[in-house]
Design a protein around this motif. Sequence first.
Motif, PDB file in Angstrom:
ATOM      1  N   THR A  86       0.833  -1.205   0.000  1.00  0.00           N
ATOM      2  CA  THR A  86       0.000   0.000   0.000  1.00  0.00           C
ATOM      3  C   THR A  86       0.869   1.256   0.000  1.00  0.00           C
ATOM      4  OG1 THR A  86      -1.730  -1.138   1.263  1.00  0.00           O
ATOM      5  CG2 THR A  86      -1.828   1.258   1.206  1.00  0.00           C
ATOM      6  N   ILE A  87       0.500   2.198  -0.842  1.00  0.00           N
ATOM      7  CA  ILE A  87       1.080   3.544  -0.822  1.00  0.00           C
ATOM      8  C   ILE A  87      -0.021   4.502  -0.380  1.00  0.00           C
ATOM      9  CG2 ILE A  87       2.133   5.389  -2.176  1.00  0.00           C
ATOM     10  CD1 ILE A  87       3.110   3.268  -4.139  1.00  0.00           C
ATOM     11  N   THR A  88       0.282   5.341   0.579  1.00  0.00           N
ATOM     12  CA  THR A  88      -0.688   6.316   1.086  1.00  0.00           C
ATOM     13  C   THR A  88      -0.152   7.715   0.864  1.00  0.00           C
ATOM     14  OG1 THR A  88      -1.423   4.746   2.782  1.00  0.00           O
ATOM     15  CG2 THR A  88      -2.002   7.061   3.101  1.00  0.00           C
TER      16      THR A  88
ATOM     17  N   ALA B  40       0.884  20.774  -2.516  1.00  0.00           N
ATOM     18  CA  ALA B  40       1.768  20.410  -1.408  1.00  0.00           C
ATOM     19  C   ALA B  40       1.433  19.010  -0.940  1.00  0.00           C
ATOM     20  CB  ALA B  40       1.621  21.395  -0.249  1.00  0.00           C
ATOM     21  N   VAL B  41       2.477  18.232  -0.712  1.00  0.00           N
ATOM     22  CA  VAL B  41       2.317  16.861  -0.214  1.00  0.00           C
ATOM     23  C   VAL B  41       2.525  16.894   1.297  1.00  0.00           C
ATOM     24  CG1 VAL B  41       3.144  14.494  -0.316  1.00  0.00           C
ATOM     25  CG2 VAL B  41       3.135  15.898  -2.384  1.00  0.00           C
ATOM     26  N   ALA B  42       1.476  16.562   2.037  1.00  0.00           N
ATOM     27  CA  ALA B  42       1.557  16.572   3.501  1.00  0.00           C
ATOM     28  C   ALA B  42       2.124  15.278   4.046  1.00  0.00           C
ATOM     29  CB  ALA B  42       0.171  16.824   4.101  1.00  0.00           C
ATOM     30  N   ASP B  43       1.842  14.170   3.387  1.00  0.00           N
ATOM     31  CA  ASP B  43       2.318  12.875   3.883  1.00  0.00           C
ATOM     32  C   ASP B  43       2.369  11.902   2.712  1.00  0.00           C
ATOM     33  OD1 ASP B  43       3.167  11.016   5.769  1.00  0.00           O
ATOM     34  OD2 ASP B  43       1.138  10.260   6.100  1.00  0.00           O
ATOM     35  N   LEU B  44       3.447  11.150   2.641  1.00  0.00           N
ATOM     36  CA  LEU B  44       3.616  10.150   1.588  1.00  0.00           C
ATOM     37  C   LEU B  44       4.343   8.960   2.191  1.00  0.00           C
ATOM     38  CD1 LEU B  44       3.269   9.447  -1.416  1.00  0.00           C
ATOM     39  CD2 LEU B  44       5.482  10.524  -1.839  1.00  0.00           C
ATOM     40  N   THR B  45       3.640   7.852   2.358  1.00  0.00           N
ATOM     41  CA  THR B  45       4.205   6.678   3.019  1.00  0.00           C
ATOM     42  C   THR B  45       3.862   5.420   2.239  1.00  0.00           C
ATOM     43  OG1 THR B  45       2.238   6.409   4.412  1.00  0.00           O
ATOM     44  CG2 THR B  45       4.050   7.733   5.313  1.00  0.00           C
TER      45      THR B  45
END
Length: 444
Positions: A157-159, A316-321
Amino acid sequence: MAFQHGLSGLNASSKNLDVIGHNIANANTTGFKSSRAEFADLVASSMGAGGGANYGIGVEVAAVAQQFSQGNVTVTGNNLDVAINGNGFFKVQQADGSAAYTRAGNFKLDKTGDLVTNGGAQVMGFKVDPATGLSTSEAQPLSFPTGAPIQAKQTSTITANFNLDARAQNAVGKAAVAANPTATPPIAAQAAVPPTPASTYGTSINVYDSQGVATPVSLYFLKNGPNTWEVYTDLAVAEADLATAAAAGAGTPLAPTDSKGQLVFDASGKLISGSPIPGLEILAQNPNTPSPEFINGATGVTLDLSGATQFGSKFAVADLTQNGYASGDLTSINISNDGMVMASYSNGVTRAEAQVALANFRNPQGLLAVGGNNWVESFDSGPAVMGKPGDGNFGALRSGALEDSNVDLTAELVNMMTAQRAYQANAQTIKTQDQVMSTLVNLR
């Protein structure tokens, strides 16, 4: 009989001084619990004898009772120190395999990766499954992989949480508008808007295959109508689709050939459709595979974009996990306040590996002290009841701290003086009795 009275008093006072001396000697012992001597009188009597027929013949130490009151908690800052605040004991497994219990939480990690006490006993706890986060119900010795790296985990999974600029024009661009002052309402001239480069709204992240080999994945977002965006993972494909639409004329919508999904937002900028995107086929960049292999096999990778928004501010990217990782070596261990043992690895992963177990007893004063800050259960204490910190009547833990001895040094010194006076007084009764006997023997 007075000789026996004094002698029993001397013995009892001597044992009392032993107990006090033991307490004072352990005033700085981590997790130590003080004891006190409890006395009982001795009586010589005949069954059925009336009043005045019962004779006291001295004193005895009926019990040496342990006092399990809470000791002060001192912050040490050591990441393997942990103190119990409340009821309970740490369960440890001694070298012979037998169980013991302690309040001393000054643990160490030995060269084999075992979490141990200063005496070498292994600390017991509940193992946590890294995949599910669930812990076992049976306590077992806690051990960590210091001799070999942890196994890699493939990405499933990519979030991504990000904001797409609501002010953005369609990616294909916009044709020029000529002025028309006679129209109702009048139309002002508008310059042409060129196509937006496909890489304008993009980000990237590494994902991992089953051997922990990293593969970079890029995400590109092209606006394709009011509140609508196409999702691409291949820049060349995105640029080709954009070029095709632009060649057909500014304002022509994209006709995606390989869009991975379409994000649709409502008038307030909230995502209403397009997430999750399942089955992304990402080709692993692993030279060891005999043929092209996708990350996470036939299942593919799921792209979770549920946190995406479309507001009138910059992209803007706030979170990428993502949930995969390469193999990694153990770098440090920390024990949290809930007893979770958090292990950190060189690959950047920090995860719960275990939870420290606590034990409690129906009658803690029935425990038998065996030295080394340890107790063992007895018939009087009853069997150990296992549990987790903070559950039921189990105490809470304080990480980076130790429980001090509960010895009140001032009180012990006063008790020592009292015991000394009692010893002297009992010796005086023997001396007085000796003088009385000498007087009787010397009668003429």
